[in-house]
Structure formats: C-alpha cells, structure tokens
Design an enzyme around this catalytic site. Structure first.
Site, short mmCIF file in Angstrom:
data_model
loop_
_atom_site.label_atom_id
_atom_site.label_comp_id
_atom_site.label_asym_id
_atom_site.label_seq_id
_atom_site.Cartn_x
_atom_site.Cartn_y
_atom_site.Cartn_z
N ASP A 53 45.77 -31.51 4.62
CA ASP A 53 46.77 -30.44 4.21
C ASP A 53 47.48 -30.17 5.48
O ASP A 53 46.75 -29.20 6.13
CB ASP A 53 46.04 -29.41 3.64
CG ASP A 53 47.16 -28.51 2.90
OD1 ASP A 53 48.39 -28.71 2.59
OD2 ASP A 53 46.73 -27.27 2.88
N GLU A 106 38.12 -26.87 10.31
CA GLU A 106 39.36 -25.96 10.89
C GLU A 106 39.20 -26.36 12.12
O GLU A 106 38.26 -26.06 12.85
CB GLU A 106 39.40 -24.82 10.33
CG GLU A 106 40.27 -23.94 11.13
CD GLU A 106 41.75 -24.36 10.85
OE1 GLU A 106 42.14 -24.88 9.91
OE2 GLU A 106 42.62 -24.22 11.88
N CYS A 133 53.31 -28.24 2.77
CA CYS A 133 54.46 -27.36 2.11
C CYS A 133 55.54 -27.23 2.84
O CYS A 133 56.41 -26.38 3.04
CB CYS A 133 53.81 -25.66 2.30
SG CYS A 133 53.39 -25.34 3.87
N LYS A 153 41.99 -25.42 -0.55
CA LYS A 153 41.85 -26.64 -0.98
C LYS A 153 40.07 -26.80 -0.90
O LYS A 153 39.97 -27.59 -1.81
CB LYS A 153 42.43 -27.65 -0.06
CG LYS A 153 44.02 -27.57 0.14
CD LYS A 153 44.85 -27.99 -1.23
CE LYS A 153 46.37 -27.71 -0.60
NZ LYS A 153 46.69 -26.42 -0.18
N GLY A 195 41.04 -22.11 3.29
CA GLY A 195 39.83 -22.46 2.26
C GLY A 195 40.15 -22.61 0.95
O GLY A 195 39.41 -23.05 0.03
N ALA A 236 41.40 -27.06 6.81
CA ALA A 236 40.95 -26.41 5.92
C ALA A 236 41.15 -24.86 5.56
O ALA A 236 41.06 -24.34 4.67
CB ALA A 236 39.30 -26.70 5.54
N ALA A 237 41.42 -24.14 6.64
CA ALA A 237 41.36 -22.82 6.72
C ALA A 237 42.86 -22.33 6.10
O ALA A 237 43.56 -22.87 6.35
CB ALA A 237 41.50 -22.16 8.29
N1 SAM Z 1 44.34 -26.16 3.63
C1 SAM Z 1 44.23 -24.82 3.62
C2 SAM Z 1 44.11 -24.23 2.40
O1 SAM Z 1 44.54 -24.96 1.29
O2 SAM Z 1 43.91 -23.10 2.29
C3 SAM Z 1 45.64 -24.70 4.32
C4 SAM Z 1 45.99 -25.55 5.61
S1 SAM Z 1 47.23 -25.26 6.76
C5 SAM Z 1 48.55 -25.78 5.85
C6 SAM Z 1 47.21 -26.12 7.95
C7 SAM Z 1 45.98 -26.10 8.95
O3 SAM Z 1 45.78 -27.04 9.72
C8 SAM Z 1 45.78 -24.62 9.34
O4 SAM Z 1 44.41 -24.01 9.01
C9 SAM Z 1 45.95 -24.93 10.81
O5 SAM Z 1 45.28 -24.09 11.57
C10 SAM Z 1 45.46 -26.52 11.11
N2 SAM Z 1 46.04 -26.90 12.10
C11 SAM Z 1 46.95 -26.77 13.09
N3 SAM Z 1 46.97 -27.71 14.14
C12 SAM Z 1 46.25 -28.62 13.62
C13 SAM Z 1 45.74 -29.93 14.54
N4 SAM Z 1 46.61 -30.30 15.49
N5 SAM Z 1 44.76 -30.56 13.95
C14 SAM Z 1 44.26 -30.34 12.85
N6 SAM Z 1 44.45 -28.97 12.19
C15 SAM Z 1 45.38 -28.36 12.71
#
Ligand code: SAM
Length: 429
Positions: free
Chosen positions: A152, A108, A205, A90, A88, A85-86
């Site tokens: 995401d 997150e 993305c 979505k 934030g 989620a980070a």
């Molecule tokens: N959904 C967010 C938004 O809309 O602002 C952006 C998310 S970003 C594309 C992917 C996120 O997945 C990051 O915050 C990252 O820290 C987290 N992430 C990285 N490795 C991960 C893992 N093994 N499992 C779950 N989340 C992970």
C-alpha cells in the site's frame, strides 16, 4: 470530482471479538465486516474503539479483502507481508482474513510510525502477527519466502483531496514523479521475497497514472508476473482500467462513483522461477528460554496453553502460536522485530504481572477475573484516573465494558490500581 459525493465514515468490525455496539445496517458491499455509519461519532469516547471491537477505515481500502479472497486460498497456512503497514488499516483487515495457522508480517519503515501500528495490532488481539521496522531492501534476506505481499505504497495522495484539503497543497507534478520513482524502488527492493505463484497486491490512494497504471506496466516490464483480473459487481461503481503497454488490470475508486475515498488497486501472480531459498537448512534457535515454573504460572491465564511457545524478552514473556516457532527464529535473524505474538507480562516472585497486550488479546482464558463497569467508570479508567469498583474480587482483574476487556486493574483491600498504559490514555474531556 474531488468535491463531489458526501463525506462518508465507515468502520470494520473485528470478527475475533464481540461487537456489542449499535446495530449496523448499511454494509460496505465488497467487505464482510465493513459498515457505513450515518454520522461520525467521537471514536475517542467510545470504549469499544479502544477495545479493538472495530477499526475506523475508509470503505475503498476494504476492497483489499476482494483482492485477497479472489486470488489466494486463504484457508491454507500462508505467510503474508504487509510492507507499508502503519497505521495498520490493511494489516488488521489481513489479520481477519488469514487462517490462525498463517503468519502476517506487518512492516513499517518509518520508526515514529511503528508505535501506532503496534498499538492497533495489539488492539486487534491476534497472536499470529509480527510487527517489524525494516527498509524494503532488508527483505531481500528473505528470498522466496512470502505467499502474499501487499504494498500500500506511499503516494502523492490525490485520492484524499476531498477528505484532507491539505493534501492539495502538498501535491505537485514533481512530487508525483518522486512518488513514482519511490514506488518502483520499493517494488524492486522487495520483489525477490515473493514465492513463485505468490500474489502481489499493489495499491495507492492516488489518481495519477504515473503511480497506478504506469507502475503496473513497470511491474510487468521488470518481473515475470501475470496481471490478475478481479470480479467487481457493476453496482459497486468501481472503474476497471488497463495499463497502456501490457493491459494490466487495475481498479479505480472515485469518490463520486463509490461510497469511499480515492483508491487504486491491482494484483499480480509471480510467474518467475523460484529463487534459491537461502533460509532452508540453517539451524536457528530462539533466545530467551522460559522456565518450566514460569510456564506453570502463566498457563492458567491462557485459553489453550499447550498451543503456544514462550520466549523471554528482557523481563517479559511472549506467547506465540506453536507452529510459528521456526518462522520467528528465522525472521529474528533477518529483521528488526518490534513486536511478536502476545506479550504476557513478567513473572515476579511466582506471580504474573500481566501485560496490557494480554488484556486485549483473544488468547486470554475466560476464567481470568473481570469487572464489568459502566460508561462513566470505563472512561475514567481510559483516562488513567482512580476508579471505584463494587466487586468482591481481589488481585488482578480485567476491566470490561459490555463484556469487552480494556485493560488491567489490581484490586487491593483499600484501593484499585489502574494499569492502563500511560501513553495510551485518552486526554480529551
Ligand atoms: N497500509 C496502511 C494502512 O492501511 O493503514 C497505510 C500505508 S500509507 C499509504 C504508506 C506507508 O508507507 C506509510 O506508513 C509510510 O510511512 C510508508 N513509507 C514511506 N516511505 C516508504 C518507503 N520508502 N518504503 C516503504 N514504506 C514507506
């Protein structure tokens, strides 16, 4: 392809707050609150940004709205997990789409990224959100629990080459492989927490098939799911794709074709038999009882005090919607919860010392005193400098800019104490 198309800036308004900013005329076609801006302003120097009146989000990502609206009955009380989620983007969008009697768990895994997520959720102001800091596999404790899971996924980021040239340097075939394996691991870890007939939304993305259509095939191979087709208007420029093996539907956003960044999204419905719900029947209680006297003191600060339950965390009292009492007890026993509901503050000597979260929330009583200030004063406030106020109010008051609350001050006979959180203060001139 990556260099084509103009750079676009877009924002999404917060429907739970007023938007007293400029009149926006250029809507993002697949979004109900998204708008393109003619130029990129300094968001840092815009008090409305700090007040949570809008979120800066690139337009393609706002398509999550269509994926949810077209596959889920959002008028019903539902439980949604935003797993990655980070910061934030979505999650704030999902929060605006679900009903007030629904729940969003915004998770997150990376600890250092949870603060910015909590900050953005706080600014958005709702109380039916829980921010957690868990590894995807820890959601196996919540078998058959969520109606919707949004993933995401972390990805190789080729869709961001135009926006962020440094992404090109980090990209490699090896990295795509690593990302694809990680995406599979995340999906495998979390899938059992999706209910039968629940919806999984998967997005990246990235343009790599290995992270997009091939993952859709992998999902179809691994789980009993049905691929969901989404309606897209031909004029939007979104490219519909199908995975090689199972012909699962996917939607690609190319910067040259849409006004937005590179993005991929697909949706599935879980057709697997419901697993045993281990959570049922277990008695759980919430720690941290709040006394009757404290509830009487905090009641007048809230619009509808009877609609909430209260818990204490350390010295502070947290307000949450009444209907989420059992959910919070259950989630607390399974997850590491970073933030839940709205932190109201601490009752000390029969007085509430209000928390910043209460200032930005949408549950505050409109009778709480407020001071409307000009741009210069509000920027001094946001820099945590001393401010002067020409009001006869005494005690706690909300600083407001164009009617939007930004935080607390305490007005004393000879000075005004600025309670803007130090870690949030703006630093540039
Ligand atoms: N959904 C967010 C938004 O809309 O602002 C952006 C998310 S970003 C594309 C992917 C996120 O997945 C990051 O915050 C990252 O820290 C987290 N992430 C990285 N490795 C991960 C893992 N093994 N499992 C779950 N989340 C992970």
């Amino acid at each position: 392809m990556h260099g084509s198309g103009e750079q676009v800036t877009s924002i999404r308004k917060n429907p739970a707050k007023i938007f007293p900013g400029q009149h926006l005329t250029n809507p993002v076609p697949w979004s109900s609150n998204g708008y393109y801006l003619a130029e990129r302003p300094s968001f840092t120097l815009d008090p409305l940004f700090h007040a949570g009146a809008y979120y800066v989000q690139e337009a393609s990502s706002m398509f999550v709205e269509q994926a949810l609206k077209q596959t889920v009955d959002l008028s019903q009380p539902i439980k949604v997990l935003d797993l990655c989620a980070a910061p934030g983007g979505k999650s704030t969008l999902i929060q605006s789409l679900i009903s007030s009697n629904s729940l969003l768990v915004s998770n997150e895994v990376i600890k250092t990224r949870v603060n910015i997520l909590s900050e953005n959720i706080t600014k958005w102001g709702g109380e039916n959100v829980i921010v957690s800091n868990n590894d995807p596999k820890e959601f196996q404790r919540l078998e058959n629990y969520f109606d919707v899971i949004v993933i995401d996924a972390p990805c190789s980021g080729s869709g961001l080459f135009r926006k962020d040239p440094s992404a090109i340097e980090e990209w490699s075939i090896n990295n795509v492989q690593l990302c694809s394996q990680r995406q599979q691991r995340i999906l495998a870890d979390v899938f059992s927490s999706l209910k039968e007939d629940g919806v999984l939304v998967y997005s990246t993305c990235s343009y790599s098939e290995e992270e997009d259509e091939n993952i859709c095939d992998w999902i179809k191979d691994m789980f009993r799911v049905e691929s969901l087709e989404l309606r897209v208007d031909g004029t939007w420029g979104i490219v519909e794709t199908e995975s090689k093996k199972f012909k699962a539907k996917g939607y690609r956003f190319y910067p040259g074709k849409v006004k937005g960044e590179g993005f991929f999204i697909a949706a599935f419905r879980n057709k697997g038999a419901a697993g045993f719900n281990q959570q049922n029947g277990k008695e759980r209680t919430l720690p941290g009882k709040v006394s009757k006297n404290e509830i009487e003191i905090i009641g007048p600060w809230l619009k509808d005090p009877g609609d909430h339950f209260f818990i204490r965390q350390n010295e502070e009292i947290i307000a949450m919607p009444l209907h989420l009492q059992d959910e919070l007890a259950l989630l607390q026993s399974s997850l590491y919860i970073k933030k839940a509901g709205v932190r109201m503050g601490a009752v000390i000597r029969n007085e509430l010392i209000p928390h910043h979260e209460l200032a930005l929330s949408t549950i505050t009583n409109s009778s709480v005193p407020g001071c409307e200030v000009d741009l210069e004063t509000v920027l001094q406030y946001l820099r945590k400098q001393d401010i002067k106020i020409n009001e006869s109010i005494k005690g706690w008051a909300l600083i407001k800019y164009r009617q939007l609350p930004l935080g607390w001050v305490k007005i004393l006979p000879n000075r005004v104490n600025n309670y803007y959180p130090k870690e949030w203060r703006i630093l540039n001139k």
